[in-house]
Design an enzyme around this catalytic site. Structure first.
Site, PDB file in Angstrom:
ATOM      1  N   ARG A 235       0.832  -1.190   0.000  1.00 46.15           N
ATOM      2  CA  ARG A 235       0.000   0.000   0.000  1.00 46.15           C
ATOM      3  C   ARG A 235       0.870   1.245   0.000  1.00 46.15           C
ATOM      4  NH1 ARG A 235      -3.519  -2.190  -1.770  1.00 46.15           N
ATOM      5  NH2 ARG A 235      -5.708  -2.392  -1.149  1.00 46.15           N
ATOM      6  N   GLU A 264      -2.915   7.977  -5.914  1.00 47.28           N
ATOM      7  CA  GLU A 264      -2.983   7.286  -7.195  1.00 47.28           C
ATOM      8  C   GLU A 264      -4.110   7.876  -8.032  1.00 47.28           C
ATOM      9  OE1 GLU A 264      -3.374   3.106  -6.353  1.00 47.28           O
ATOM     10  OE2 GLU A 264      -1.456   3.007  -5.283  1.00 47.28           O
ATOM     11  N   HIS A 283      -0.203   0.079  -9.942  1.00 51.06           N
ATOM     12  CA  HIS A 283      -0.962  -0.783  -9.023  1.00 51.06           C
ATOM     13  C   HIS A 283      -1.400  -2.068  -9.728  1.00 51.06           C
ATOM     14  CE1 HIS A 283      -3.379  -0.427  -5.061  1.00 51.06           C
ATOM     15  NE2 HIS A 283      -3.193  -1.699  -5.352  1.00 51.06           N
TER      16      HIS A 283
END
Length: 317
Positions: A235, A264, A283
């Protein structure tokens, strides 16, 4: 019954829901359309999200008919679990469904760091043939430090063992009899600093909590080997990004592979994007075709189980 899917979900899971008679509304951008989501959600019996949809008290209050929340992944920092529990709404993550994919991402990162084939390819296409410059290193006998020793770390350790790496791990919640130590031979260390001092690669596998936010920051980088790399597929926010930029620029460490960021997508002009030795990906560590099919099918089946009056063993609240 009606199911609302607010983010990317593989077709397998959507078709599984439809085959079983559920009405599915799917908008992979809906998680970013807050006002529209708040207006729509009261009509649905189930909500399926990924990591961008903020499932907070406000959304749960609006979700008056929602009986279950499916999470297409394992991270739960975007879901207010206490608020869900207070409303008796079970939350179902896709437990272990993408663990193999994330483990392979970690291995790919280490291989890329030591054998940068894409750079070699680009250089050869320019007409060069620099064999000395592209002489790399072996993973064999290098030390991999795992921060967090859960299922993903377990699978990373098994693959690292196959490459002949030494694997050490830091996790205050893991006991000597736990499977990752018993089955993979990971050597536990007592402190995070001890792990950082000895590791050639540091791979992070912990959730984002108040305790883990910025757990890798300025003082930690000073403990590390100058040729070491940080890999974060867990994370954003666990690694202090500005401190990382400064550590790489000052050559305190060699570089990093970040699949997750505090914000993000990456912000325009972000210092992270200006440092070549910090490698960024959007991601995608757990995002392979195989893992996303498993994830979609698992969440679909477990959500249906709850909607039909049963209980899911995957539920966290």
């Amino acid at each position: 019954m009606k199911v609302l899917v607010t983010e990317l979900m593989w077709d397998d899971g959507i078709e599984e829901l439809k085959r079983n008679g559920y009405s599915v509304d799917y908008d992979m951008e809906l998680g970013r359309k807050r006002s529209e989501l708040l207006e729509l959600v009261p009509a649905y019996d189930a909500l399926i999200v990924r990591n961008e949809t903020k499932v907070d008290a406000e959304l749960l209050d609006a979700a008056k008919n929602t009986k279950v929340i499916g999470r297409l992944g394992v991270g739960l920092d975007n879901i207010d679990l206490e608020a869900a529990k207070a409303r008796n709404i079970p939350v179902i993550p896709a437990v272990h469904a993408n663990a193999t994919s994330v483990a392979e991402y970690v291995m790919a990162s280490m291989l890329d760091a030591y054998r940068p084939l894409a750079e070699a390819d680009a250089d050869v296409r320019k007409g060069n043939w620099d064999r000395k410059f592209f002489t790399g290193y072996e993973l064999n006998r290098k030390t991999l430090g795992l921060v967090g020793l859960g299922e993903i770390a377990h699978r990373v350790a098994k693959r690292a063992n196959a490459f002949g790496m030494n694997v050490i791990g830091y996790d205050p919640f893991v006991k000597p009899y736990d499977h990752i130590l018993a089955e993979t031979g990971v050597r536990p260390v007592e402190t995070l600093d001890e792990l950082l001092i000895h590791s050639d690669f540091v791979s992070i596998h912990v959730p984002l909590t108040k305790a883990t936010r910025h757990m890798i920051s300025k003082d930690n980088f000073k403990c590390m080997k100058r040729h070491a790399y940080v890999i974060n597929s867990a994370r954003g926010g666990i690694v202090h990004e500005q401190d990382l930029v400064e550590a790489v620029q000052s050559k305190e460490i060699a570089g990093a592979y970040l699949d997750v960021l505090e914000t993000e997508p990456v912000q325009k002009g972000s210092p992270l994007s200006k440092v070549e030795a910090i490698h960024l990906s959007p991601h995608i560590a757990g995002l392979t075709d195989e893992s996303q099919s498993r994830t979609a099918m698992m969440v679909a089946k477990e959500v249906m189980k709850v909607l039909e009056g049963g209980k899911s063993l995957c539920a966290v609240v």
